[in-house]
Design an enzyme around this catalytic site. Structure first.
Site, short mmCIF file in Angstrom:
data_model
loop_
_atom_site.label_atom_id
_atom_site.label_comp_id
_atom_site.label_asym_id
_atom_site.label_seq_id
_atom_site.Cartn_x
_atom_site.Cartn_y
_atom_site.Cartn_z
CB SER A 215 47.74 11.06 -24.15
OG SER A 215 47.89 10.79 -23.00
CG HIS B 221 56.22 1.64 -21.99
ND1 HIS B 221 55.94 2.06 -20.59
CD2 HIS B 221 55.87 1.58 -22.82
CE1 HIS B 221 55.05 2.20 -20.81
NE2 HIS B 221 54.57 1.96 -22.50
CD GLU C 285 55.33 4.67 -25.24
OE1 GLU C 285 54.45 4.75 -26.21
OE2 GLU C 285 55.39 4.22 -24.87
N GLY D 119 49.47 7.46 -20.46
CA GLY D 119 47.64 6.86 -19.46
C GLY D 119 47.79 8.26 -19.76
CG ASN E 168 52.14 -1.56 -24.38
OD1 ASN E 168 51.50 -2.31 -24.07
ND2 ASN E 168 52.89 -0.18 -24.23
CD GLU F 273 53.16 1.66 -18.04
OE1 GLU F 273 52.44 0.80 -18.78
OE2 GLU F 273 53.05 2.53 -18.64
CE LYS G 57 50.94 1.79 -21.64
NZ LYS G 57 50.90 3.06 -20.84
P1 PGA Z 1 49.10 5.64 -23.27
O1 PGA Z 1 50.27 4.78 -23.36
O2 PGA Z 1 48.30 6.19 -25.39
O3 PGA Z 1 47.91 4.94 -22.53
O4 PGA Z 1 49.19 6.92 -23.40
C1 PGA Z 1 51.10 4.75 -24.58
C2 PGA Z 1 51.91 4.06 -24.10
O5 PGA Z 1 52.07 3.62 -22.77
O6 PGA Z 1 52.52 2.72 -24.92
#
Ligand code: PGA
Length: 252
Positions: free
Chosen positions: A216, A98, A170, A176, A9, A100, A11
């Site tokens: 992460s 997601h 998640e 993140g 992903n 976000e 983003k």
């Molecule tokens: P990350 O993001 O691996 O940077 O924690 C995962 C995601 O948002 O799908």
């Protein structure tokens, strides 16, 4: 054996040059080393680059996903992208829900269900994200939260539609942050999610549905996640932006 699924992903990262050069280099290595064997690898670049990305990977088993769609078929929704538009450029996958999107764009389960319905209507495969916040986990509400997110979205779909889904667990506090869930925390939640599918749709579907962990994931910890019984792969953010790290994750 079920195929492991690794999803990148990206983003709102990587411009045209970065996207296309990453994919060309990636493809070269994948084909040389055959690391796509027995795996489903999906990459989700930004909207403007979906078409070219799809063309670069054409003829391989590597797939491109969109990171979102709008819930309406078409119309006066300035700045939005529809499922049918994706379909028209050969995109077959979309990430929905997601955290976000839920947080910054106020996507709730009602909107999400509409997005799911329109995605299914156009035959898009859905990577549906669920996850609890740190606050909810501290209140020991994580199981209720996840159940509710599933009940109000995917569980409104028929058994026939479930083959179009991958679920990505998640935990919001792990995205993140570099603070991943422990393997045990992730496995426990994945087992719980599978049990909900068992209750709702029966044994075959609950065995077949792929449940991915995200939050992460790195080249250092991916292997241990993928070794867990109910973890069928990963949704990777940060560490999918660097070719070397992403390749290592795939090879885990
Ligand atoms: P990350 O993001 O691996 O940077 O924690 C995962 C995601 O948002 O799908």
């Amino acid at each position: 054996m079920k195929k492991k699924i690794i999803i990148a992903n990206w983003k709102m990262n990587h411009d045209f040059h970065k996207t296309t050069s990453f994919l060309r280099n990636f493809l070269k290595i994948v084909l040389e080393k055959k690391i796509n064997h027995n795996k489903e690898i999906i990459i989700a670049p930004s909207f403007p680059f979906l078409h070219i990305s799809n063309q670069i990977l054409q003829g391989t088993n590597l797939k491109i996903a969109a990171q979102n769609i709008h819930q309406m078929k078409n119309g006066s929704y300035t700045g939005e992208v529809s499922a049918s538009m994706l379909k028209s450029i050969g995109i077959s996958q979309v990430i929905l829900g997601h955290s976000e999107r839920r947080k910054f764009f106020l996507e709730n389960n009602d909107i999400l269900l509409k997005k799911i319905k329109i995605a299914l209507k156009y035959g898009l495969h859905i990577i549906l994200c669920v996850g609890e916040t740190g606050f909810e986990r501290n209140q020991n509400q994580q199981f209720n939260v996840i159940k509710n997110q599933l009940v109000e979205t995917v569980f409104n779909c028929s058994a026939d539609d479930i083959i179009f889904f991958h679920i990505a667990y998640e935990p919001v506090w792990a995205i993140g942050t570099g603070k991943n869930a422990t393997y045990k925390q992730a496995q426990t939640m994945h087992e719980y999610i599978r049990s909900l599918f068992l209750n709702k749709y029966g044994k075959n579907i609950s065995n077949e549905i792929s449940i991915l962990y995200g939050g992460s994931i790195s080249n250092l910890n991916a292997r241990n996640f993928f070794l867990q019984k109910d973890i069928d792969g990963g949704l990777v953010g940060n560490c999918s932006l660097e070719l070397d790290k992403f390749l290592e994750i795939i090879q885990s």
